[in-house]
Write a protein that holds these residues in place. Structure first.
Motif, short mmCIF file in Angstrom:
data_model
loop_
_atom_site.label_atom_id
_atom_site.label_comp_id
_atom_site.label_asym_id
_atom_site.label_seq_id
_atom_site.Cartn_x
_atom_site.Cartn_y
_atom_site.Cartn_z
N ARG A 72 12.57 26.63 83.36
CA ARG A 72 13.02 25.26 83.67
C ARG A 72 14.43 25.02 83.12
N ASP A 73 14.65 25.49 81.87
CA ASP A 73 15.96 25.29 81.26
C ASP A 73 17.07 25.93 82.08
N TYR A 74 16.76 27.07 82.67
CA TYR A 74 17.75 27.77 83.48
C TYR A 74 17.87 27.16 84.88
N GLY A 75 16.94 26.25 85.20
CA GLY A 75 16.94 25.69 86.55
C GLY A 75 16.27 26.59 87.55
N LEU A 76 15.50 27.57 87.06
CA LEU A 76 14.79 28.48 87.97
C LEU A 76 13.44 27.90 88.39
N MET A 87 18.64 27.09 92.40
CA MET A 87 19.83 27.85 92.81
C MET A 87 20.63 27.12 93.90
N MET A 91 21.29 26.26 77.02
CA MET A 91 21.23 27.24 78.11
C MET A 91 21.87 26.65 79.36
N ALA A 92 22.88 27.33 79.90
CA ALA A 92 23.55 26.82 81.10
C ALA A 92 22.62 26.94 82.30
N LYS A 93 22.66 25.95 83.16
CA LYS A 93 21.80 25.99 84.36
C LYS A 93 22.32 27.04 85.34
N ILE A 94 21.37 27.65 86.03
CA ILE A 94 21.75 28.55 87.11
C ILE A 94 21.80 27.71 88.38
N LYS A 95 22.98 27.55 88.93
CA LYS A 95 23.12 26.63 90.05
C LYS A 95 23.19 27.34 91.40
N SER A 96 23.33 28.66 91.36
CA SER A 96 23.38 29.39 92.63
C SER A 96 22.92 30.82 92.39
N PHE A 97 22.68 31.52 93.50
CA PHE A 97 22.28 32.92 93.41
C PHE A 97 23.39 33.73 92.72
N LEU A 139 23.11 33.55 89.02
CA LEU A 139 22.05 34.42 88.52
C LEU A 139 22.57 35.85 88.40
N TYR A 146 14.10 37.37 88.91
CA TYR A 146 14.52 36.22 89.72
C TYR A 146 15.51 36.59 90.83
#
Lengths: 597, 131
Positions: free
Chosen positions: A255-259, A265, B1-7, B10, A140
């Motif tokens: 999806r859970d990660y918001g990817l 992002m 699982m915590a959301k990835i909100k930005s690059f 990640l 990713y």
């Protein structure tokens, strides 16, 4: 997190799984607990290592020890010896069949030496069910970089400059395809991943989806960004249950990660993926037929233009790429077009995954740079022909391709060279044949497949392939005449030029290429009524040799039609009228007293 | 699982999970790494080889020495000097150290592995490793 000293990777591809890989995992874990080293050693299930011939495979890291043909009962010894005492279990190591040398590090195996893994970069290394494993391997990062540092045009330019061509068989430049789809305005566009892998003997796409599903998901999102689509679909055949399971898990984790989903992002980009199951029709690999099947229509192709880029899924601009094509995309974006275009040949850049099958020692999944020769693939990586037999031909391109022979062995493999040699790249199935294979019978086998898989829409393909098959049947039955060869050729030309889609246009290829390379075999069937390879049952008879038969009665006892007569300790005789030529007597006789001719 | 909100999120997760695959990546790339083999036969284990192995792995991780792959091996034959370890720099012959305790291990990491200079305690080799 526990700091493991050692990891045991067990292949979890369909091949090894069906050979009890799950039992190996369970037993390894039990043994690790029993030896009290659970905080030192970790067991992981990964995707396919490619060396299916000797599966199930267990690889131990970091020392890279490669154990082959492991059974669940070996688990205890592996843990007690390798993990606890640091001694390798020699009997499970790979033995080079030529030198008889025991090889423990997979990097020293001929099978891996000439390979270069880009599409398969994570297969056999990560646990496909663990998204963090993928992220740890730069997963990713490519979509992250695309969304934050690049415009959609930049992404398309990188793919164009890389020279990546469609890996499903057509070899169309991927960047160009993306550019077309990007060029149409619409309220909705679609990215479709074609996972309808249908060539007999091919399992490249399945292995990628089973071993590294996230790479395909990431690439589809990148494609969505490049062409302006927020919806992705994977068209996958229902007969790939493990690939479907892993893909579903991967999509849900992403999806859970918001990817996947909205505002990926924090960039405002939205993309999500759904699966559509196919029923396993070969024609649905053709993109228009695939789209119709997804819409709930019959899986039949339609004329192009309009191309899907203009009017595809539900009439919207759609980009369709194959699994392996997608799997290359994240690596290209991260390492650059220059890096990728330097691999391979000038007009076919990068690598290609092949499924090696047939009469070859190392059946398995390999990835080599374009430009590698067939000889390197078959002899160096594939380990040569089984049982020391003589190489006869290699079939590439599945039912659409052709047979390549001895003279083509030093041809560097790429899209254009294979076409020039009378075959094609296809999706990557490679079936090796030896001296026992009868070429007219092989052509008949492929025609059986196309007759079965023709969707029936257009006459040249629907009726024509059936007629071709009948002509081949006449020839292998020994009732052929020279006029049948002319008919085969004429009909083939008509089908090729008059069929609507690729299935029909390429269906006669197995006949044309074998006619070209093995004309004398056709002649032998027609003029001499003989099958040189001894395969066509109508053209051979079984005889008992007077000087070798000792009258043991073994043959008479296995004969399913009781056509062998004779008294104990006396010569037996086969009644040619009733014999069905099943060969059971031939296989049973311990005295080589039965001859086929 | 915590959301990835930005690059950046990640990249942060990648840092956190990097170690999960580090062992596997090292195995793939072991030709370019310093190999440390710890003799782990009965004699070695009884003398504390397992603890020394763990110590070396942890210490290398703590010091950020990443070009090291620590594996175990069978008895090297120097049972009088256990725990023994063999250190192999890329492209060079291996060097065996005997009676390795934590202090010696630390010295080997700091001097031999990082700086490439030999330290005391080398056992003259009477064996040869066939790769």
């Amino acid at each position: 997190m526990a700091n493991y000293k050692m990891q045991m990777l067990v292949c979890g591809g369909t091949g090894c799984k069906s050979a009890e890989a799950d039992g190996i995992v369970t037993n390894l874990e039990k043994a690790i607990v029993a030896n009290n080293i659970s905080d030192e050693v970790q067991v992981l299930t990964t995707g396919c290592f490619g060396f299916c011939e000797k599966g199930p495979v267990v690889k131990i890291l970091p020392d890279n020890t490669f154990y082959v043909q492991v059974v669940p009962e070996d688990a205890e010894e592996l843990v007690a010896e390798h993990c606890v005492k640091g001694r390798k279990v020699e009997r499970l190591l790979y033995v080079n069949p030529d030198t008889k040398e025991i090889i423990s590090d997979s990097k020293d195996m001929d099978f891996y030496k000439k390979q270069m893994r880009i599409a398969l970069r994570n297969c056999g290394l990560i646990d496909p069910d663990v998204i963090d494993d993928y992220i740890a391997r730069d997963g990713y990062q490519a979509i992250g970089r695309a969304l934050t540092e690049m415009t959609p045009e930049d992404v398309i330019d990188v793919i164009k400059d890389s020279g990546l061509r469609g890996r499903g068989g057509g070899g169309f430049p991927t960047g160009l395809k993306w550019q077309f789809a990007a060029g149409y305005d619409a309220d909705q566009k679609y990215v479709i991943c074609n996972a309808d892998e249908g060539d007999p003997g091919a399992f490249m796409d399945r292995s990628i989806l089973e071993g590294d599903p996230h790479s395909v998901i990431e690439a589809m999102a990148i494609c969505g960004y490049a062409i302006g689509a927020s919806q992705g679909r994977v068209y996958i055949r229902a007969e790939y249950p493990l690939a479907i399971k892993r893909l579903e898990k991967a999509i849900s984790d992403a999806r859970d990660y918001g990817l996947l989903g909205q505002d990926i992002m924090g960039t405002g980009f939205e993309f999500d993926i759904e699966l559509t199951y196919g029923a396993g029709a070969f024609v649905c690999g053709e993109e228009t037929a695939l789209i119709h099947s997804m819409e709930g229509e019959r899986g039949e192709p339609t004329t192009k233009p309009p191309f899907p880029a203009e009017s595809g899924y539900w009439g919207k601009p759609t980009n369709v790429n194959n699994v392996e094509t997608f799997a290359n995309v994240p690596a290209i974006l991260l390492k650059g077009a220059d890096w990728y275009s330097r691999i391979g040949t000038e007009r076919s850049t990068g690598t290609k995954v092949f499924a090696l099958a047939g009469k070859i020692n190392n059946v398995g999944l390999i990835e080599v740079p374009m430009g590698t020769t067939l000889r390197e693939v078959i002899y160096d990586i594939g380990g040569g022909i089984k049982d020391g037999k003589k190489f006869k031909a290699v079939q590439t391109g599945g039912p659409s391709g052709g047979c390549l022979t001895e003279k083509d062995l030093d041809t560097p493999i790429d899209f254009d060279n294979l076409i020039a040699a009378g075959s094609m790249m296809g999706s990557g199935g490679m079936i090796v044949m030896d001296e026992d294979d009868c070429m007219p019978a092989i052509a008949k086998f492929y025609l059986e497949f196309t007759v079965e898989e023709s969707c029936g829409k257009c006459t040249p393909c629907r009726v024509g392939t059936k007629r071709l098959h009948e002509l081949l049947e006449v020839i292998v039955d020994g009732k052929g005449e020279m006029k049948h060869i002319d008919e085969l050729k004429r009909l083939s030309r008509t089908i090729k030029s008059a069929s609507l889609c690729g299935l029909g246009q390429t269906a006669p290829n197995p006949i044309l290429s074998t006619l070209d390379a093995f004309y004398d075999e056709y002649l032998a069937h027609i003029n001499d009524k003989k099958c040189p390879a001894g395969q066509c049952t109508s053209l051979l008879s079984y005889y008992i040799l007077e000087d070798k038969c000792i009258g043991c009665t073994a043959c008479a006892r296995v004969c399913p039609v009781n056509c062998i007569s004779g008294e104990v300790k006396k010569l037996h005789v086969i009644d040619q009228e009733t014999c069905i030529k099943c060969g059971a007597c031939y296989d049973t006789c311990k005295f080589a007293a039965i001859e086929k001719r | 699982m915590a959301k990835i909100k930005s690059f950046a999120d990640l990249k942060k997760i990648k840092e956190d999970v990097q170690s999960q695959v580090a062992l596997r990546e090292k195995g793939e790339n072991s030709d370019n790494l310093v190999k440390v083999r710890v003799a782990m036969a009965t004699c070695g284990i009884a003398s504390g080889a397992r603890e020394i192995m763990t110590y070396i792995i942890d210490e290398c991780a703590a010091k950020g020495v990443e070009n090291v792959v620590v594996t175990q091996t069978g008895c090297m034959g120097y049972c009088y000097a256990e725990p023994t370890i063999e250190v192999v720099l890329p492209g060079q012959d291996g060097v065996v150290y005997g009676n390795v305790d934590q202090k010696k291990a630390l010295e080997i990491i700091e001097k031999h592995i990082v700086e490439g200079t030999l330290v005391d305690g080398i056992i003259p080799q009477t064996h040869k490793t066939i790769e």
